[in-house]
Design a protein around this motif. Structure first.
Motif, PDB file in Angstrom:
ATOM      1  N   LYS A 132       0.804  -1.224   0.000  1.00  0.00           N
ATOM      2  CA  LYS A 132       0.000   0.000   0.000  1.00  0.00           C
ATOM      3  C   LYS A 132       0.836   1.274   0.000  1.00  0.00           C
ATOM      4  CE  LYS A 132      -3.821  -2.123   2.585  1.00  0.00           C
ATOM      5  NZ  LYS A 132      -4.620  -2.053   3.862  1.00  0.00           N
ATOM      6  N   GLY A 133       2.126   1.146   0.251  1.00  0.00           N
ATOM      7  CA  GLY A 133       2.971   2.330   0.344  1.00  0.00           C
ATOM      8  C   GLY A 133       2.905   2.982   1.712  1.00  0.00           C
ATOM      9  N   GLU A 134       2.739   2.182   2.750  1.00  0.00           N
ATOM     10  CA  GLU A 134       2.663   2.716   4.113  1.00  0.00           C
ATOM     11  C   GLU A 134       4.046   3.064   4.667  1.00  0.00           C
ATOM     12  OE1 GLU A 134      -0.909   0.505   6.292  1.00  0.00           O
ATOM     13  OE2 GLU A 134       0.434  -0.903   5.267  1.00  0.00           O
ATOM     14  N   TYR A 135       5.073   2.487   4.072  1.00  0.00           N
ATOM     15  CA  TYR A 135       6.433   2.695   4.570  1.00  0.00           C
ATOM     16  C   TYR A 135       7.248   3.607   3.643  1.00  0.00           C
ATOM     17  CZ  TYR A 135       5.946  -0.829   8.232  1.00  0.00           C
ATOM     18  OH  TYR A 135       5.557  -1.511   9.348  1.00  0.00           O
ATOM     19  N   CYS A 136       7.335   3.233   2.374  1.00  0.00           N
ATOM     20  CA  CYS A 136       8.274   3.889   1.456  1.00  0.00           C
ATOM     21  C   CYS A 136       7.560   4.504   0.257  1.00  0.00           C
ATOM     22  CB  CYS A 136       9.314   2.887   0.973  1.00  0.00           C
ATOM     23  SG  CYS A 136      10.240   2.071   2.305  1.00  0.00           S
ATOM     24  N   LEU A 137       8.236   5.464  -0.355  1.00  0.00           N
ATOM     25  CA  LEU A 137       7.705   6.168  -1.522  1.00  0.00           C
ATOM     26  C   LEU A 137       8.451   5.732  -2.778  1.00  0.00           C
ATOM     27  CD1 LEU A 137       5.893   8.556  -2.596  1.00  0.00           C
ATOM     28  CD2 LEU A 137       7.941   9.986  -2.339  1.00  0.00           C
ATOM     29  N   PRO A 138       7.748   5.208  -3.804  1.00  0.00           N
ATOM     30  CA  PRO A 138       8.421   4.880  -5.061  1.00  0.00           C
ATOM     31  C   PRO A 138       9.170   6.100  -5.609  1.00  0.00           C
ATOM     32  CG  PRO A 138       6.239   3.900  -5.032  1.00  0.00           C
ATOM     33  CD  PRO A 138       6.322   4.795  -3.820  1.00  0.00           C
ATOM     34  N   TYR A 139      10.424   5.886  -5.969  1.00  0.00           N
ATOM     35  CA  TYR A 139      11.317   6.999  -6.316  1.00  0.00           C
ATOM     36  C   TYR A 139      11.656   7.060  -7.809  1.00  0.00           C
ATOM     37  CZ  TYR A 139      15.788   9.592  -6.472  1.00  0.00           C
ATOM     38  OH  TYR A 139      16.810  10.463  -6.783  1.00  0.00           O
ATOM     39  N   ALA A 140      12.254   5.994  -8.336  1.00  0.00           N
ATOM     40  CA  ALA A 140      12.706   6.007  -9.728  1.00  0.00           C
ATOM     41  C   ALA A 140      12.784   4.587 -10.254  1.00  0.00           C
ATOM     42  CB  ALA A 140      14.077   6.681  -9.838  1.00  0.00           C
ATOM     43  N   PHE A 141      12.712   4.456 -11.576  1.00  0.00           N
ATOM     44  CA  PHE A 141      12.836   3.136 -12.178  1.00  0.00           C
ATOM     45  C   PHE A 141      13.600   3.259 -13.501  1.00  0.00           C
ATOM     46  CE2 PHE A 141       9.268   4.754 -14.591  1.00  0.00           C
ATOM     47  CZ  PHE A 141       9.359   4.138 -15.822  1.00  0.00           C
ATOM     48  N   GLY A 142      14.030   2.129 -13.984  1.00  0.00           N
ATOM     49  CA  GLY A 142      14.708   2.115 -15.274  1.00  0.00           C
ATOM     50  C   GLY A 142      15.133   0.712 -15.639  1.00  0.00           C
ATOM     51  N   SER A 143      15.726   0.594 -16.793  1.00  0.00           N
ATOM     52  CA  SER A 143      16.210  -0.695 -17.260  1.00  0.00           C
ATOM     53  C   SER A 143      17.730  -0.724 -17.203  1.00  0.00           C
ATOM     54  CB  SER A 143      15.747  -0.944 -18.705  1.00  0.00           C
ATOM     55  OG  SER A 143      16.226   0.097 -19.542  1.00  0.00           O
ATOM     56  N   VAL A 144      18.279  -1.915 -17.289  1.00  0.00           N
ATOM     57  CA  VAL A 144      19.727  -2.100 -17.378  1.00  0.00           C
ATOM     58  C   VAL A 144      19.999  -2.705 -18.745  1.00  0.00           C
ATOM     59  CG1 VAL A 144      21.770  -3.133 -16.337  1.00  0.00           C
ATOM     60  CG2 VAL A 144      19.851  -2.456 -14.890  1.00  0.00           C
ATOM     61  N   GLY A 145      20.612  -1.909 -19.598  1.00  0.00           N
ATOM     62  CA  GLY A 145      20.841  -2.352 -20.969  1.00  0.00           C
ATOM     63  C   GLY A 145      22.277  -2.164 -21.402  1.00  0.00           C
ATOM     64  N   ILE A 146      22.450  -1.737 -22.638  1.00  0.00           N
ATOM     65  CA  ILE A 146      23.782  -1.608 -23.227  1.00  0.00           C
ATOM     66  C   ILE A 146      23.988  -0.171 -23.705  1.00  0.00           C
ATOM     67  CG2 ILE A 146      25.357  -2.424 -25.016  1.00  0.00           C
ATOM     68  CD1 ILE A 146      23.625  -5.023 -25.116  1.00  0.00           C
ATOM     69  N   LEU A 147      24.963   0.498 -23.121  1.00  0.00           N
ATOM     70  CA  LEU A 147      25.439   1.793 -23.616  1.00  0.00           C
ATOM     71  C   LEU A 147      26.553   1.484 -24.606  1.00  0.00           C
ATOM     72  CD1 LEU A 147      25.735   4.946 -23.434  1.00  0.00           C
ATOM     73  CD2 LEU A 147      27.411   4.517 -21.614  1.00  0.00           C
ATOM     74  N   TYR A 148      26.491   2.035 -25.808  1.00  0.00           N
ATOM     75  CA  TYR A 148      27.488   1.666 -26.807  1.00  0.00           C
ATOM     76  C   TYR A 148      27.962   2.880 -27.615  1.00  0.00           C
ATOM     77  CZ  TYR A 148      23.454   1.693 -30.019  1.00  0.00           C
ATOM     78  OH  TYR A 148      22.349   2.060 -30.743  1.00  0.00           O
ATOM     79  N   ASN A 149      29.145   2.721 -28.173  1.00  0.00           N
ATOM     80  CA  ASN A 149      29.741   3.744 -29.028  1.00  0.00           C
ATOM     81  C   ASN A 149      29.631   3.251 -30.469  1.00  0.00           C
ATOM     82  OD1 ASN A 149      31.616   5.363 -30.529  1.00  0.00           O
ATOM     83  ND2 ASN A 149      32.528   6.000 -28.574  1.00  0.00           N
ATOM     84  N   ARG A 150      28.687   3.802 -31.208  1.00  0.00           N
ATOM     85  CA  ARG A 150      28.450   3.329 -32.566  1.00  0.00           C
ATOM     86  C   ARG A 150      29.609   3.681 -33.504  1.00  0.00           C
ATOM     87  NH1 ARG A 150      24.257   7.148 -32.073  1.00  0.00           N
ATOM     88  NH2 ARG A 150      22.716   5.492 -31.962  1.00  0.00           N
ATOM     89  N   LYS A 151      30.384   4.703 -33.150  1.00  0.00           N
ATOM     90  CA  LYS A 151      31.553   5.056 -33.949  1.00  0.00           C
ATOM     91  C   LYS A 151      32.605   3.954 -33.862  1.00  0.00           C
ATOM     92  CE  LYS A 151      34.674   8.995 -34.650  1.00  0.00           C
ATOM     93  NZ  LYS A 151      35.056  10.329 -34.135  1.00  0.00           N
ATOM     94  N   VAL A 152      32.763   3.376 -32.655  1.00  0.00           N
ATOM     95  CA  VAL A 152      33.728   2.285 -32.460  1.00  0.00           C
ATOM     96  C   VAL A 152      33.193   0.984 -33.064  1.00  0.00           C
ATOM     97  CG1 VAL A 152      34.920   0.878 -30.736  1.00  0.00           C
ATOM     98  CG2 VAL A 152      34.702   3.347 -30.396  1.00  0.00           C
ATOM     99  N   LEU A 153      31.916   0.705 -32.817  1.00  0.00           N
ATOM    100  CA  LEU A 153      31.312  -0.537 -33.309  1.00  0.00           C
ATOM    101  C   LEU A 153      31.045  -0.489 -34.809  1.00  0.00           C
ATOM    102  CD1 LEU A 153      28.731  -1.221 -30.463  1.00  0.00           C
ATOM    103  CD2 LEU A 153      30.646  -2.702 -31.075  1.00  0.00           C
ATOM    104  N   GLY A 154      30.843   0.720 -35.335  1.00  0.00           N
ATOM    105  CA  GLY A 154      30.503   0.862 -36.745  1.00  0.00           C
ATOM    106  C   GLY A 154      29.050   0.578 -37.045  1.00  0.00           C
ATOM    107  N   LYS A 155      28.215   0.510 -36.005  1.00  0.00           N
ATOM    108  CA  LYS A 155      26.800   0.168 -36.198  1.00  0.00           C
ATOM    109  C   LYS A 155      26.026   0.385 -34.899  1.00  0.00           C
ATOM    110  CE  LYS A 155      25.668  -4.192 -35.746  1.00  0.00           C
ATOM    111  NZ  LYS A 155      25.497  -5.637 -35.908  1.00  0.00           N
ATOM    112  N   ASP A 156      24.720   0.320 -34.986  1.00  0.00           N
ATOM    113  CA  ASP A 156      23.868   0.215 -33.799  1.00  0.00           C
ATOM    114  C   ASP A 156      23.733  -1.268 -33.456  1.00  0.00           C
ATOM    115  OD1 ASP A 156      23.073   2.949 -33.216  1.00  0.00           O
ATOM    116  OD2 ASP A 156      21.988   2.902 -35.103  1.00  0.00           O
TER     117      ASP A 156
END
Length: 358
Positions: A132-156
């Protein structure tokens, strides 16, 4: 006689002066104590809150905020269990909130009865210990994915299999997070298993998959963003907060939620039972229910927010980002960690194998 009277008068004057001095000293001590009470000690993940949010809270409430940081749920829990009593609020991931609740470390705040709580999307009340949210307040969310350098990889890249094939073919390197559950989750997902599995065979398979990646892994680290930005590595296993780098250099950098699936994280703001400034902590929770405050945080953090009206107040690049605010079909590919109880020992065993394998 006059001398006697004068002496008595001087004595009374000294006593009055002494009493007045004592009263002033006591008042000063009480004032100092009051000033010390008007503080809030925040214990958060590194760089996981916009300093402008803390500054605004200080300006509005005249409560001084002291910020300390940690790099993992486990580090935070160890410090709290080790007797650290000066902290007021912490930001555990949902599964860690459940663990902390079992340990009796969290204060009931009744934040769910506060008028601003209506701004929280109900689907983000994910903690099993706090539906019910009696204790804590939802703060933030997100995914864990891949940060990449397309210049180095030469592609997405589209996901883990695509990245692995590309770095192997080109002799490139990438990094993985120095996080047991996140790394083993990659192995589990690539083998079609759930990220909360404690099955020894499935975990062994996940570990072997990660070990097979190690020739292309430059490091297990949380500090990969500058490495990707500089082109020192081709890509990094990283949190959605890395979108701040993508927005800064969209020509060269990209972030993808892997097509195979990924983990989703959510942190909540919780008040510790040992908090020395509980009322100030609750004031902060109330303050953070305001859409403009959550939006101010997101504008610098590039995480998603459970505060529904806040999303419309964020900059267009954040509001319209399918990485930060994934569509429903993408959300269905995301899995969130749960408290595994004693089953965590199974992960510890295979994680040791992953880290020590040559």
């Amino acid at each position: 006689m006059t001398k006697t009277i004068d002496a008595a008068a001087r004595g009374r004057t000294k006593r009055r002066a002494w009493c007045a001095g004592l009263a002033l000293s006591m008042a000063a001590l009480l004032a100092a104590g009051s000033a010390r009470a008007e503080e809030l000690n925040v214990y958060n993940w590194g760089e996981y809150i916009n300093p402008a949010v803390l500054k605004k809270f200080e300006e509005e409430t005249k409560i001084k905020v002291n910020l300390s940081t940690y790099s993992s749920n486990e580090e935070m829990l160890a410090k709290i269990q080790g007797g650290a009593t000066g902290y007021d609020i912490v930001f555990p991931s949902v599964h860690m909130q459940d663990i902390m609740d079992k340990l009796g470390l969290l204060e009931k705040t009744d934040i769910d009865t506060y008028e601003g709580f209506k701004n929280i999307e109900p689907s983000f009340l994910r903690a099993k210990s706090d539906p019910k949210g009696e204790y804590c307040l939802p703060y933030a969310f997100g995914s864990v994915g891949i940060l990449y350098n397309r210049k180095v990889l030469g592609k997405d890249v589209t996901g883990w299999k695509d990245l692995l094939a590309t770095v192997k073919a080109k002799g490139l390197k990438f990094t993985l997070l120095d996080d047991m559950r996140e790394v083993l989750a990659v192995g589990l997902i690539l083998n079609g298993h759930k990220v909360n599995s404690t099955d020894p065979a499935e975990l062994q398979q996940a570990a072997e998959t990660v070990i097979a990646m190690k020739p292309q892994v430059a490091a297990f680290t949380y500090d990969a963003r500058p490495m990707v930005g500089a082109g020192d590595v081709a890509a990094a296993h990283f949190f959605i907060g890395a979108m701040i780098d993508v927005f800064g250099n969209p020509k060269d950098l990209g972030f993808v939620i892997p097509e195979e699936g990924a983990t989703m994280y959510q942190e909540d703001i919780c008040v510790l039972k040992s908090a020395p400034n509980k009322q100030n902590a609750i004031k902060f929770l109330q303050f953070y229910t305001r859409p403009e405050i959550a939006a101010l945080n997101v504008s610098q953090q590039t995480n998603g927010t459970p505060n529904l009206p806040a999303r419309q107040l964020t900059p267009d690049n954040i509001k319209n980002s399918k990485e930060i605010n994934p569509p429903q079909e993408t959300m269905q590919r995301l899995q969130i960690f749960q408290d595994l109880g004693p089953g965590i020992r199974q992960l510890d065993r295979v994680w040791t194998k992953v880290k020590t394998a040559q």
